[in-house]
Scaffold this motif. Structure first.
Motif, PDB file in Angstrom:
ATOM      1  N   GLN A  94     -14.672   1.570  -1.075  1.00 49.75           N
ATOM      2  CA  GLN A  94     -16.184   0.126  -1.812  1.00 49.75           C
ATOM      3  C   GLN A  94     -15.195  -0.595  -1.361  1.00 49.75           C
ATOM      4  O   GLN A  94     -15.442  -1.279  -0.547  1.00 49.75           O
ATOM      5  CB  GLN A  94     -16.593   0.816  -3.381  1.00 49.75           C
ATOM      6  CG  GLN A  94     -17.086  -0.708  -3.146  1.00 49.75           C
ATOM      7  CD  GLN A  94     -17.838  -0.388  -4.348  1.00 49.75           C
ATOM      8  OE1 GLN A  94     -17.750   0.028  -5.751  1.00 49.75           O
ATOM      9  NE2 GLN A  94     -18.460  -1.959  -4.995  1.00 49.75           N
ATOM     10  N   ALA A  95     -13.926  -0.916  -2.092  1.00 49.01           N
ATOM     11  CA  ALA A  95     -12.598  -2.551  -1.840  1.00 49.01           C
ATOM     12  C   ALA A  95     -12.655  -2.651  -0.495  1.00 49.01           C
ATOM     13  O   ALA A  95     -12.437  -3.557  -0.196  1.00 49.01           O
ATOM     14  CB  ALA A  95     -11.791  -2.715  -2.718  1.00 49.01           C
ATOM     15  N   CYS A  96     -12.312  -1.493   0.585  1.00 48.77           N
ATOM     16  CA  CYS A  96     -11.805  -1.872   1.494  1.00 48.77           C
ATOM     17  C   CYS A  96     -12.629  -1.909   2.884  1.00 48.77           C
ATOM     18  O   CYS A  96     -12.277  -2.073   3.509  1.00 48.77           O
ATOM     19  CB  CYS A  96     -10.848  -0.565   1.705  1.00 48.77           C
ATOM     20  SG  CYS A  96      -9.292   0.199   1.253  1.00 48.77           S
ATOM     21  N   ALA A  97     -13.991  -1.515   2.855  1.00 48.96           N
ATOM     22  CA  ALA A  97     -15.331  -1.392   3.325  1.00 48.96           C
ATOM     23  C   ALA A  97     -15.944  -2.589   2.947  1.00 48.96           C
ATOM     24  O   ALA A  97     -16.950  -2.850   4.314  1.00 48.96           O
ATOM     25  CB  ALA A  97     -16.083   0.064   2.987  1.00 48.96           C
ATOM     26  N   GLY A 150     -13.020 -10.046   1.956  1.00 46.79           N
ATOM     27  CA  GLY A 150     -12.232  -9.818   1.379  1.00 46.79           C
ATOM     28  C   GLY A 150     -12.147  -8.816   0.754  1.00 46.79           C
ATOM     29  O   GLY A 150     -11.265  -7.705   0.186  1.00 46.79           O
ATOM     30  N   GLY A 151     -11.939  -7.752   2.380  1.00 45.80           N
ATOM     31  CA  GLY A 151     -11.428  -6.200   1.556  1.00 45.80           C
ATOM     32  C   GLY A 151      -9.956  -6.495   1.703  1.00 45.80           C
ATOM     33  O   GLY A 151      -8.670  -6.857   2.328  1.00 45.80           O
ATOM     34  N   LEU A 152      -9.373  -5.200   1.004  1.00 44.98           N
ATOM     35  CA  LEU A 152      -7.832  -5.132   0.835  1.00 44.98           C
ATOM     36  C   LEU A 152      -7.194  -4.770   2.001  1.00 44.98           C
ATOM     37  O   LEU A 152      -7.640  -4.074   3.139  1.00 44.98           O
ATOM     38  CB  LEU A 152      -8.010  -3.883  -0.629  1.00 44.98           C
ATOM     39  CG  LEU A 152      -8.726  -4.250  -1.315  1.00 44.98           C
ATOM     40  CD1 LEU A 152      -8.089  -3.032  -2.583  1.00 44.98           C
ATOM     41  CD2 LEU A 152      -7.975  -4.982  -2.332  1.00 44.98           C
ATOM     42  N   ALA A 153      -5.986  -5.074   1.511  1.00 43.34           N
ATOM     43  CA  ALA A 153      -4.774  -5.434   2.636  1.00 43.34           C
ATOM     44  C   ALA A 153      -4.169  -3.927   2.650  1.00 43.34           C
ATOM     45  O   ALA A 153      -3.117  -4.014   2.492  1.00 43.34           O
ATOM     46  CB  ALA A 153      -3.835  -5.881   2.971  1.00 43.34           C
ATOM     47  N   LEU A 154      -5.293  -3.210   2.961  1.00 40.04           N
ATOM     48  CA  LEU A 154      -4.295  -1.628   2.638  1.00 40.04           C
ATOM     49  C   LEU A 154      -5.793  -0.583   3.523  1.00 40.04           C
ATOM     50  O   LEU A 154      -6.678  -1.125   3.254  1.00 40.04           O
ATOM     51  CB  LEU A 154      -4.582  -1.086   1.480  1.00 40.04           C
ATOM     52  CG  LEU A 154      -5.247  -1.058   0.539  1.00 40.04           C
ATOM     53  CD1 LEU A 154      -6.326   0.284   0.053  1.00 40.04           C
ATOM     54  CD2 LEU A 154      -4.958  -0.847  -0.870  1.00 40.04           C
TER      55      LEU A 154
END
Length: 363
Positions: A204-207, A211-215
């Motif tokens: 969810q965080a990467c999608a 503000g998506g994660l740098a991973l």
């Protein structure tokens, strides 16, 4: 570039002062801007410095003859944080007298002292122990947690992923490292509730568009694929991580010992060894733990690096270089920024405001 001093617990490790000072001197040969605070018995340190005259101008000695033993309980060790070489090295970071601390001493004691002195960063519940392992690819793999915490819930695993990715960006150069959770299978239905919940949160965080994660979260990985080079970061709890690490180290020693026995078994085998020596030397170099020495306590308000107790001077030099690189590349600031991008909203599931509710419900 001028770097803050690195505090060296000169009394830690199996070989003590001689190897710790020699390792620091070896690191400085490649990086003449390194400066040190050598903590330990002054007479022993000065004797060790006799063999490395170039270290004198770059080093200050903080006298201390009290040492944490390898089998001392962390709960007892922390009571002597202000009188032991390990405790004073960590407290130097807290006081700003050093930018990072390196010790080859008792891991549990170092973790306890570091956590109390430096505290965990805002947004981190528990620090994690991370190490770099070799792979079949040109890049290494970062693995955490390797023993700082025996248990981890979904929230902890997500935080480990963020910290591991920040560390990986420094050591591998990949802008969005590929992150996987260690599991008993790669299917989405496999594993504990905490693992499945952590996978859902990371997905969810990467999608998120902004503000998506740098991973790049890429699901699960099994333990036999850790060293294949298919991922940049492997995330797990400290219990499973420590078992996996020791299994990998044991397998490496088994392979090297097996080759020694095989090549010594007959005259023909010895001749074969001479022919294949370049390849076996490359294998030995790749499997040498000193080339990857230097585990890092991630999630603290400061840099603390744990060197293996049996590390050679070469291994200590590598640990010192790791500490310097993390200072130069501002590891703690990178983690803080990534945590701000993650935000508390990433831990909410099905409308619940409790970060831990998802893991508890699935257990």
């Amino acid at each position: 570039m001028s770097l803050p001093r690195i505090a060296i617990d000169a009394m830690g490790g199996d070989e003590g002062v001689r190897v710790m000072v020699e390792g620091a001197a070896l690191a400085r040969r490649s990086h003449d801007n390194f400066k040190f605070l050598l903590v330990g018995d002054q007479a022993q340190i000065e004797a060790a410095l006799e063999a490395h005259p170039g270290m004198r101008d770059a080093s200050e000695i903080l006298h201390c003859d009290d040492v944490i033993s390898g089998d001392e309980q962390p709960s007892k060790a922390i009571r002597r944080a202000k009188t032991t070489s390990m405790g004073l090295a960590v407290n130097a970071v807290k006081a700003g007298a050093a930018g990072a601390a390196v010790s080859a001493g008792n891991t549990g004691a170092l973790m306890a002292m570091s956590k109390i002195a430096l505290r965990t960063m805002p947004g981190i519940d528990r620090p994690a122990l991370a190490a770099i392992l070799p792979t079949l690819e040109p890049h290494d793999v970062v693995m955490l947690d390797l023993g700082a915490n025996t248990e981890a819930d979904a929230r902890n695993l997500v935080q480990y992923a963020v910290m591991g990715a920040a560390y990986s960006r420094i050591v591998t150069g990949f802008e969005k490292p590929k992150v996987r959770l260690l599991n008993i299978g790669t299917e989405e239905i496999k594993g504990t509730g905490a693992l499945r919940d952590a996978a859902a949160l990371l997905t969810q965080a990467c999608a998120r568009d902004e503000g998506g994660l740098a991973l790049d979260f890429d699901g699960f990985v099994e333990s036999d694929k850790i060293n294949r080079g298919e991922t940049h970061v492997v995330v797990t709890d400290g219990f499973s991580g420590n078992i996996a690490l020791k299994a990998i180290e044991g397998s490496a020693r088994f392979v090297t010992d097996l080759l020694k026995h095989a090549f010594a078994s007959s005259i023909r085998s010895k001749v074969g060894f001479l022919v294949s020596r370049p390849a076996t030397e490359l294998l030995r170099h790749h499997l040498d733990p000193n080339n990857h020495n230097g585990a890092v306590f991630l999630g603290l308000n400061g840099v603390v690096v744990k060197s293996h107790g049996s590390a050679t001077a070469k291994g200590v030099a590598n640990a010192v270089t790791v500490a310097a690189r993390l200072l130069e590349d501002k590891l703690t600031q990178r983690i803080a920024y990534d945590l701000s991008e993650l935000g508390e909203a990433a831990f909410k599931k099905n409308g619940s405001g409790s970060p831990d509710s998802a893991g508890e419900a699935a257990a």
